[in-house]
Design an enzyme around this catalytic site. Structure first.
Site, mmCIF file in Angstrom:
data_model
loop_
_atom_site.group_PDB
_atom_site.id
_atom_site.type_symbol
_atom_site.label_atom_id
_atom_site.label_comp_id
_atom_site.label_asym_id
_atom_site.label_seq_id
_atom_site.Cartn_x
_atom_site.Cartn_y
_atom_site.Cartn_z
ATOM 1 N N GLU A 176 -5.738 -16.576 6.709
ATOM 2 C CA GLU A 176 -6.709 -16.394 5.623
ATOM 3 C C GLU A 176 -6.743 -14.911 5.244
ATOM 4 O OE1 GLU A 176 -10.961 -18.104 4.800
ATOM 5 O OE2 GLU A 176 -11.187 -16.240 5.915
ATOM 6 N N GLU A 228 -24.672 -8.742 6.301
ATOM 7 C CA GLU A 228 -25.165 -10.132 6.272
ATOM 8 C C GLU A 228 -24.695 -10.887 7.520
ATOM 9 O OE1 GLU A 228 -25.078 -14.445 5.283
ATOM 10 O OE2 GLU A 228 -23.429 -13.151 5.806
ATOM 11 N N ARG A 269 0.842 -1.211 0.000
ATOM 12 C CA ARG A 269 0.000 0.000 0.000
ATOM 13 C C ARG A 269 0.879 1.264 0.000
ATOM 14 N NH1 ARG A 269 -3.847 1.336 4.968
ATOM 15 N NH2 ARG A 269 -1.809 1.704 5.855
ATOM 16 N N ALA A 311 -21.181 -7.894 3.153
ATOM 17 C CA ALA A 311 -20.786 -9.007 4.038
ATOM 18 C C ALA A 311 -20.917 -8.633 5.509
ATOM 19 C CB ALA A 311 -19.345 -9.425 3.729
ATOM 20 N N ARG A 325 -8.116 -9.750 12.172
ATOM 21 C CA ARG A 325 -8.738 -10.235 13.407
ATOM 22 C C ARG A 325 -8.221 -11.637 13.728
ATOM 23 N NH1 ARG A 325 -10.215 -14.477 11.920
ATOM 24 N NH2 ARG A 325 -12.154 -15.286 11.062
ATOM 25 N N ARG A 382 -18.773 -27.345 14.567
ATOM 26 C CA ARG A 382 -19.556 -27.341 13.328
ATOM 27 C C ARG A 382 -18.924 -28.223 12.265
ATOM 28 N NH1 ARG A 382 -19.725 -21.891 12.744
ATOM 29 N NH2 ARG A 382 -18.460 -21.729 10.875
ATOM 30 N N SER A 413 -15.627 -18.447 19.116
ATOM 31 C CA SER A 413 -15.949 -18.646 17.709
ATOM 32 C C SER A 413 -15.152 -19.830 17.136
ATOM 33 C CB SER A 413 -15.654 -17.334 16.968
ATOM 34 O OG SER A 413 -15.641 -17.515 15.617
HETATM 35 P P1 0O2 Z 1 -16.109 -15.027 11.349
HETATM 36 O O1 0O2 Z 1 -17.068 -14.565 12.391
HETATM 37 O O2 0O2 Z 1 -15.782 -13.963 10.340
HETATM 38 O O3 0O2 Z 1 -14.870 -15.652 11.924
HETATM 39 P P2 0O2 Z 1 -15.302 -24.486 4.857
HETATM 40 O O4 0O2 Z 1 -16.076 -25.062 6.013
HETATM 41 O O5 0O2 Z 1 -13.823 -24.728 4.947
HETATM 42 O O6 0O2 Z 1 -15.894 -24.758 3.517
HETATM 43 P P3 0O2 Z 1 -14.925 -21.945 5.973
HETATM 44 O O7 0O2 Z 1 -13.875 -22.464 6.861
HETATM 45 O O8 0O2 Z 1 -16.060 -21.214 6.649
HETATM 46 O O9 0O2 Z 1 -15.545 -22.973 4.993
HETATM 47 O O10 0O2 Z 1 -14.158 -21.043 4.933
HETATM 48 P P4 0O2 Z 1 -14.598 -19.797 4.121
HETATM 49 O O11 0O2 Z 1 -15.750 -20.041 3.227
HETATM 50 O O12 0O2 Z 1 -13.321 -19.320 3.496
HETATM 51 O O13 0O2 Z 1 -15.099 -18.781 5.251
HETATM 52 C C1 0O2 Z 1 -14.207 -18.243 6.153
HETATM 53 C C2 0O2 Z 1 -14.658 -16.858 6.544
HETATM 54 O O14 0O2 Z 1 -15.090 -16.122 5.385
HETATM 55 C C3 0O2 Z 1 -15.850 -16.789 7.483
HETATM 56 O O15 0O2 Z 1 -15.449 -17.014 8.778
HETATM 57 C C4 0O2 Z 1 -16.331 -15.365 7.235
HETATM 58 O O16 0O2 Z 1 -15.464 -14.401 7.825
HETATM 59 C C5 0O2 Z 1 -16.177 -15.258 5.733
HETATM 60 N N1 0O2 Z 1 -17.399 -15.756 5.076
HETATM 61 C C6 0O2 Z 1 -17.544 -16.907 4.395
HETATM 62 N N2 0O2 Z 1 -18.802 -17.033 3.948
HETATM 63 C C7 0O2 Z 1 -19.470 -15.924 4.344
HETATM 64 C C8 0O2 Z 1 -20.824 -15.469 4.161
HETATM 65 O O17 0O2 Z 1 -21.658 -16.123 3.549
HETATM 66 N N3 0O2 Z 1 -21.149 -14.271 4.721
HETATM 67 C C9 0O2 Z 1 -20.249 -13.511 5.397
HETATM 68 N N4 0O2 Z 1 -20.665 -12.351 5.903
HETATM 69 N N5 0O2 Z 1 -18.970 -13.922 5.600
HETATM 70 C C10 0O2 Z 1 -18.582 -15.106 5.083
HETATM 71 P P5 0O2 Z 1 -16.532 -17.453 9.884
HETATM 72 O O18 0O2 Z 1 -15.851 -18.343 10.854
HETATM 73 O O19 0O2 Z 1 -17.757 -18.017 9.232
HETATM 74 O O20 0O2 Z 1 -16.948 -16.119 10.556
#
Ligand code: 0O2
Length: 229
Positions: A133, A148, A19, A145, A37, A50, A43
């Site tokens: 990630e 949502e 940047r 996002a 984060r 899950r 969580s």
């Molecule tokens: P938080 O509260 O942000 O920590 P998998 O089970 O491996 O297929 P995984 O591990 O959930 O899927 O991987 P993915 O899809 O890369 O998602 C990781 C993170 O991406 C999520 O962490 C969210 O931060 C974000 N994310 C993924 N899908 C969505 C969605 O549909 N909506 C929103 N708002 N964020 C999403 P966490 O642990 O779900 O949540």
């Protein structure tokens, strides 16, 4: 968690350097915002349950990839892929996976590019490869996002169908906005460069009408089933 915290610091430094370089050396900066984060223990435990992951440190390290998270917000979709290319070309980053939820949005409309990387963290007696990630998205995708996410947690996952439909429509509106902004940006850039072919020339990376229509169909085809109650 110290290893993950250090992994975040390493990745944040890499992106901050990019940047700063863009800010001082180039005329545009693809990075609007960088955030990070560390997943909270609550969580993390919820995700372990899950996914049916065994409750051992090794299994958690192997199966849960978003304990350390870095989020990069960009103005344009093409910037997302530019940042991705710059990151994956760095020799000390190992890409474990790439999830392109822009090319293939989730059924709820979620769009983002996720890079799962391993970065070396140099400790006093060893080098640890830490998984981080990196979520790269536009401002519009980020706005969608975060709302949502709030709605999902407010309803504890059982979001009413009416809101799911509106969220999908909002995701489509966000994708349209991104496409329009990218096209405007390309035109302005072409004008500034004195190009004769600026007007109407779509950037190869700007989502085309076909892509938007494919996105609409994809969301229609993957309509989330209404809750049972
Ligand atoms: P938080 O509260 O942000 O920590 P998998 O089970 O491996 O297929 P995984 O591990 O959930 O899927 O991987 P993915 O899809 O890369 O998602 C990781 C993170 O991406 C999520 O962490 C969210 O931060 C974000 N994310 C993924 N899908 C969505 C969605 O549909 N909506 C929103 N708002 N964020 C999403 P966490 O642990 O779900 O949540």
């Amino acid at each position: 968690m110290l290893g993950y915290k250090s992994g975040i610091a390493e990745v944040m430094t890499k992106i901050t350097i990019l940047r700063d370089e863009f800010e001082h050396v180039h005329d545009t900066n693809p990075i609007e915002h960088i955030g990070s984060r560390l997943k909270s223990p609550e969580s993390l435990i919820a995700k372990v349950r899950r996914k049916g992951c065994p409750l051992t440190l090794d299994a958690i390290r192997e199966q849960i990839w978003d304990i350390a998270g870095v989020r990069v917000t960009c103005s344009f979709v093409s910037d997302i892929y530019r940042i991705r290319d710059l990151l994956i070309s760095q020799q000390d980053l190992t890409v474990l996976a790439e999830r392109d939820y822009i090319a293939e949005p989730k059924a709820n409309g979620y769009q983002s590019l996720h890079l799962i990387v391993q970065v070396p963290v140099f400790l006093s007696d060893r080098v640890e490869a830490v998984t981080v990630e990196i979520q790269i998205r536009t401002i519009a995708m980020d706005f969608w996002a975060s709302l949502e996410h709030k709605i999902y947690y407010k309803y504890d996952g059982a979001v009413p169908e009416r809101l799911l439909v509106e969220l999908r429509e909002a995701a489509l509106a966000a994708a349209r906005l991104d496409a329009t902004m990218e096209q405007l940006h390309d035109e302005v850039r072409a004008l500034a460069a004195g190009s004769t072919q600026g007007r109407g020339a779509a950037s190869p990376s700007a989502p085309s009408d076909e892509l938007l229509s494919a996105f609409t169909h994809l969301l229609d085809a993957r309509r989330v089933e209404p809750p049972l109650v």
